[in-house]
Design an enzyme around this catalytic site. Structure first.
Site, PDB file in Angstrom:
ATOM      1  N   GLU A 121       5.075  -3.523  -5.106  1.00 25.91           N
ATOM      2  CA  GLU A 121       4.121  -4.633  -4.937  1.00 25.91           C
ATOM      3  C   GLU A 121       2.753  -4.069  -5.278  1.00 25.91           C
ATOM      4  O   GLU A 121       2.150  -3.344  -4.477  1.00 25.91           O
ATOM      5  CB  GLU A 121       4.151  -5.137  -3.487  1.00 25.91           C
ATOM      6  CG  GLU A 121       5.448  -5.810  -3.081  1.00 25.91           C
ATOM      7  CD  GLU A 121       5.604  -7.205  -3.666  1.00 25.91           C
ATOM      8  OE1 GLU A 121       4.719  -7.666  -4.412  1.00 25.91           O
ATOM      9  OE2 GLU A 121       6.624  -7.843  -3.383  1.00 25.91           O
TER      10      GLU A 121
ATOM     11  N   GLU B  16       9.405  -9.931  -2.193  1.00 26.96           N
ATOM     12  CA  GLU B  16       9.464  -9.722  -0.743  1.00 26.96           C
ATOM     13  C   GLU B  16       9.279 -11.059  -0.030  1.00 26.96           C
ATOM     14  O   GLU B  16       8.919 -12.054  -0.635  1.00 26.96           O
ATOM     15  CB  GLU B  16       8.352  -8.756  -0.305  1.00 26.96           C
ATOM     16  CG  GLU B  16       8.544  -7.353  -0.868  1.00 26.96           C
ATOM     17  CD  GLU B  16       7.595  -6.341  -0.274  1.00 26.96           C
ATOM     18  OE1 GLU B  16       6.467  -6.716   0.074  1.00 26.96           O
ATOM     19  OE2 GLU B  16       7.992  -5.164  -0.152  1.00 26.96           O
TER      20      GLU B  16
ATOM     21  N   CYS C 114      -4.308  -7.930  -2.597  1.00 27.26           N
ATOM     22  CA  CYS C 114      -3.701  -7.953  -3.926  1.00 27.26           C
ATOM     23  C   CYS C 114      -3.718  -9.350  -4.514  1.00 27.26           C
ATOM     24  O   CYS C 114      -3.843  -9.548  -5.704  1.00 27.26           O
ATOM     25  CB  CYS C 114      -2.273  -7.458  -3.825  1.00 27.26           C
ATOM     26  SG  CYS C 114      -1.307  -8.419  -2.644  1.00 27.26           S
TER      27      CYS C 114
ATOM     28  N   ASN D 129      -4.794  -2.159   3.151  1.00 28.49           N
ATOM     29  CA  ASN D 129      -5.544  -3.378   3.465  1.00 28.49           C
ATOM     30  C   ASN D 129      -5.002  -4.176   4.649  1.00 28.49           C
ATOM     31  O   ASN D 129      -5.745  -4.939   5.267  1.00 28.49           O
ATOM     32  CB  ASN D 129      -5.687  -4.280   2.231  1.00 28.49           C
ATOM     33  CG  ASN D 129      -4.389  -4.548   1.533  1.00 28.49           C
ATOM     34  OD1 ASN D 129      -3.528  -3.692   1.472  1.00 28.49           O
ATOM     35  ND2 ASN D 129      -4.232  -5.732   0.997  1.00 28.49           N
TER      36      ASN D 129
HETATM   37  N1  NAD Z   1       1.284  -6.715  -4.456  1.00 24.86           N
HETATM   38  C1  NAD Z   1       1.081  -6.552  -3.152  1.00 24.86           C
HETATM   39  O1  NAD Z   1       1.794  -7.113  -2.324  1.00 24.86           O
HETATM   40  C2  NAD Z   1      -0.047  -5.670  -2.673  1.00 24.86           C
HETATM   41  C3  NAD Z   1      -0.474  -5.797  -1.344  1.00 24.86           C
HETATM   42  C4  NAD Z   1      -1.544  -5.003  -0.920  1.00 24.86           C
HETATM   43  C5  NAD Z   1      -2.169  -4.132  -1.788  1.00 24.86           C
HETATM   44  N2  NAD Z   1      -1.744  -4.022  -3.070  1.00 24.86           N
HETATM   45  C6  NAD Z   1      -2.445  -3.141  -4.011  1.00 24.86           C
HETATM   46  O2  NAD Z   1      -2.745  -1.883  -3.393  1.00 24.86           O
HETATM   47  C7  NAD Z   1      -3.932  -1.335  -3.980  1.00 24.86           C
HETATM   48  C8  NAD Z   1      -4.888  -0.917  -2.896  1.00 24.86           C
HETATM   49  O3  NAD Z   1      -4.299  -0.080  -1.967  1.00 24.86           O
HETATM   50  P1  NAD Z   1      -4.507   1.507  -1.965  1.00 24.86           P
HETATM   51  O4  NAD Z   1      -5.873   1.860  -2.420  1.00 24.86           O
HETATM   52  O5  NAD Z   1      -4.032   1.981  -0.646  1.00 24.86           O
HETATM   53  O6  NAD Z   1      -3.498   1.918  -3.121  1.00 24.86           O
HETATM   54  P2  NAD Z   1      -3.040   3.371  -3.578  1.00 24.86           P
HETATM   55  O7  NAD Z   1      -2.183   3.163  -4.759  1.00 24.86           O
HETATM   56  O8  NAD Z   1      -4.182   4.293  -3.704  1.00 24.86           O
HETATM   57  O9  NAD Z   1      -2.158   3.912  -2.349  1.00 24.86           O
HETATM   58  C9  NAD Z   1      -1.070   3.178  -1.846  1.00 24.86           C
HETATM   59  C10 NAD Z   1      -0.107   4.123  -1.160  1.00 24.86           C
HETATM   60  O10 NAD Z   1       0.492   4.947  -2.146  1.00 24.86           O
HETATM   61  C11 NAD Z   1       0.371   6.315  -1.801  1.00 24.86           C
HETATM   62  N3  NAD Z   1       0.318   7.043  -3.063  1.00 24.86           N
HETATM   63  C12 NAD Z   1      -0.732   7.172  -3.892  1.00 24.86           C
HETATM   64  N4  NAD Z   1      -0.372   7.888  -4.980  1.00 24.86           N
HETATM   65  C13 NAD Z   1       0.932   8.191  -4.828  1.00 24.86           C
HETATM   66  C14 NAD Z   1       1.868   8.929  -5.626  1.00 24.86           C
HETATM   67  N5  NAD Z   1       1.528   9.490  -6.778  1.00 24.86           N
HETATM   68  N6  NAD Z   1       3.138   9.041  -5.166  1.00 24.86           N
HETATM   69  C15 NAD Z   1       3.504   8.484  -3.995  1.00 24.86           C
HETATM   70  N7  NAD Z   1       2.652   7.809  -3.196  1.00 24.86           N
HETATM   71  C16 NAD Z   1       1.376   7.661  -3.614  1.00 24.86           C
HETATM   72  C17 NAD Z   1      -0.880   6.361  -0.955  1.00 24.86           C
HETATM   73  O11 NAD Z   1      -0.915   7.501  -0.120  1.00 24.86           O
HETATM   74  C18 NAD Z   1      -0.763   5.070  -0.162  1.00 24.86           C
HETATM   75  O12 NAD Z   1       0.071   5.215   0.952  1.00 24.86           O
HETATM   76  C19 NAD Z   1      -4.517  -2.440  -4.837  1.00 24.86           C
HETATM   77  O13 NAD Z   1      -4.244  -2.196  -6.183  1.00 24.86           O
HETATM   78  C20 NAD Z   1      -3.794  -3.687  -4.348  1.00 24.86           C
HETATM   79  O14 NAD Z   1      -3.745  -4.727  -5.280  1.00 24.86           O
HETATM   80  C21 NAD Z   1      -0.696  -4.770  -3.534  1.00 24.86           C
END
Ligand code: NAD
Length: 493
Positions: A258, A471, A293, A162
């Protein structure tokens, strides 16, 4: 160049599409490349390497070498180099913003802000290099006992889609400032700005200190499992957080997670309906389609103000209209991918079929130049009940659920009734009321009469399944160090 004359997308894209480690570019061992999309046009932007296990092994080996050199660079010299990186981020903010606008669908103007935030985070942590302090413990005249904080080694940072560039530029800062080397695994949907960052930073740091491995789950899992990765961090979904923690457990490495949220904005009866309506809209981050998020996607409105707020929402939200993400005038962009678009549309259909009332939006937008993109109108549902899917699951899209409440205890129970707890916004003229509520909500970050903003230096992170660790403050820097105790017997020889 100003916002009325943004850079050309093609000219901004990185020249390299391979894997960056050890100070150079490498084709993936498997030879695999995948196309990355422009979700605003539905077109293809580039073909980018997909790193696998063998690439991770090679990158970690160079990152380990880089670490051994970087940890011995004097703190103020590390600081100087990080500030130089920050200066490059600022100087190239327009093109980085344009890459993200084209690759992840967020509006160019908002992404311009992201580049500035990434540079500010770099400068912030560059200024904290001398704060990795230890303690001494009184032992009398013959002994010295002290703790030293040391960098951990190779840090892997796996990122969500995002804010691709802000996460890449901002999240490398703390581990580098502490003397670690870093491997960035950018989001699979939007890897291009991270590759451009590698081009911009190339040559500033010793080889292997900063590395970018585009790829998906295989690369992420390989990093989390790797015995020579000292710490793994993830910005991503709860499901990915659990997977990363499982992968990390084999080598007992610490994690910083996060993760997602389903955050509440609570309107008390004494609050001003107009301000609450504006806050609800601002807190949704409709500019980047609610893909945040921290978005407050559940609004709990006391019955005394409920109708007055809801009747203002349609007008408040009208300033967000989906448009071409790369156009500087656009206020709301596209969802990141066709897959995510379909998922969010599914949630909207569930809201309708489960009986919620549409106050605004509720449909895709396909007018004119938006015909082939992933656009959804900002969507607000009222009359939502706690059992509805849209009241319970993180949608990560431009969809807000409004709840009516009358009993404070029951409302707080519902706010806390989910397995996630990231942010909460509380609106009341009475600070005692607001503070009492802040005390009771099970989250990591609370705004009172404010919403959405992050404050550099203020720790950000979640409780429950929204994550582990904090963070954006000094704690982030220290979390990339470990304490070593050194005991000296001065009379021992
Ligand atoms: N808390 C925060 O600061 C924060 C900030 C931004 C987004 N988010 C969260 O991120 C999510 C949206 O982002 P997304 O769709 O990219 O998330 P996602 O979990 O699909 O992917 C995030 C990252 O993790 C990697 N990934 C996925 N599965 C993995 C695994 N099994 N092992 C290792 N790496 C893996 C992906 O390739 C990607 O780089 C939402 O749930 C959002 O709330 C949290």
């Amino acid at each position: 160049m100003d916002r009325t004359d943004p850079v050309d997308v093609d000219a901004a894209l990185p020249a390299h599409r391979d894997i960056y480690f050890g100070g150079g570019w490498h084709a993936p061992v498997s030879g695999t490349y995948e196309t990355t999309m422009n979700p605003g046009t539905g077109g293809t932007l580039a073909s980018v390497a997909v790193a696998g296990q063998a690439d991770v092994d090679a990158a970690v080996a160079t990152a380990r070498k880089g670490f051994l050199e970087w940890r011995d660079v004097a703190p103020l010299e590390r600081s100087r180099i990080l500030k130089e990186i920050a200066a490059r981020l600022r100087a190239h903010g327009d093109e980085l913003a344009m890459i993200d606008a084209a690759n992840c669908g967020n509006p160019y103007t908002e992404m311009r802000g992201d580049a500035t935030i990434a540079a500010a985070q770099m400068e912030f942590f560059a200024g904290l290099v001398t704060e990795m302090k230890g303690d001494t413990i009184p032992m009398g005249p013959e002994r010295v006992n002290m703790t030293a904080r040391e960098p951990m080694g190779v840090v892997a940072r796996i990122l969500a889609f995002n804010h691709p560039f802000m996460f890449c530029g901002g999240k490398m800062a703390a581990p580098l400032a502490a003397g670690n080397s870093v491997i960035i695994k950018p989001p699979v949907q939007a890897p291009l700005s991270a590759l451009r960052l590698a081009e911009l930073v190339d040559g500033l740091l010793p080889d292997g200190v900063f590395n970018v491995l585009p790829g998906g789950t295989e690369a992420g899992a390989a990093l989390a499992e790797h015995k020579d990765v000292a710490k793994v961090t993830l910005i991503g979904s709860v499901a990915a957080g659990k997977a990363v923690m499982r992968s990390a457990s084999d080598t007992l490495k610490p994690v910083l997670l996060e993760l997602g949220g389903k955050n509440a904005l609570i309107g008390y009866p004494d609050s001003d309906p107009a301000r609450v309506a504006d806050a609800i809209v601002a807190g949704m981050n409709f500019g980047w389609c609610g893909q945040s998020c921290g978005s407050t996607s559940r609004a709990f409105l006391h019955e005394d103000i409920h109708d007055a707020v809801v009747e203002r929402l349609a007008e408040s939200v009208s300033r967000y209209r989906p448009g071409v993400p790369t156009d500087p005038a656009t206020t709301m962009g596209a969802l990141v991918s066709r897959e995510h678009f379909s998922k969010v549309m599914g949630y909207i259909e569930s809201g309708k079929s489960e009986g919620a009332r549409i106050v605004a939006g509720g449909h895709a937008v396909t007018d004119g130049p938006l015909a082939d993109g992933c656009f959804i109108a900002p969507t607000i549902f009222a009359d939502v009940t706690p059992d509805m899917t849209i009241a319970r699951e993180e949608i990560f899209g431009p969809v807000l659920a409004v709840r009516r409440w009358s009993d404070e205890a029951a409302m707080l129970e519902e706010v806390n009734g989910l397995d996630v707890g990231l942010t909460c916004a509380i609106w009341s003229r009475d600070l005692a009321t607001a503070h009492r509520a802040a005390n009771r909500v099970e989250v990591g970050f609370v705004w009172i009469n404010e919403v959405g903003r992050h404050f550099l230096g203020a720790p950000f992170g979640g409780v429950k399944q929204s994550g582990i660790g904090r963070e954006e403050g000094i704690g982030e820097l220290l979390s990339f160090t470990h304490e070593k105790n050194i005991h000296i017997n001065l009379a021992g020889q």
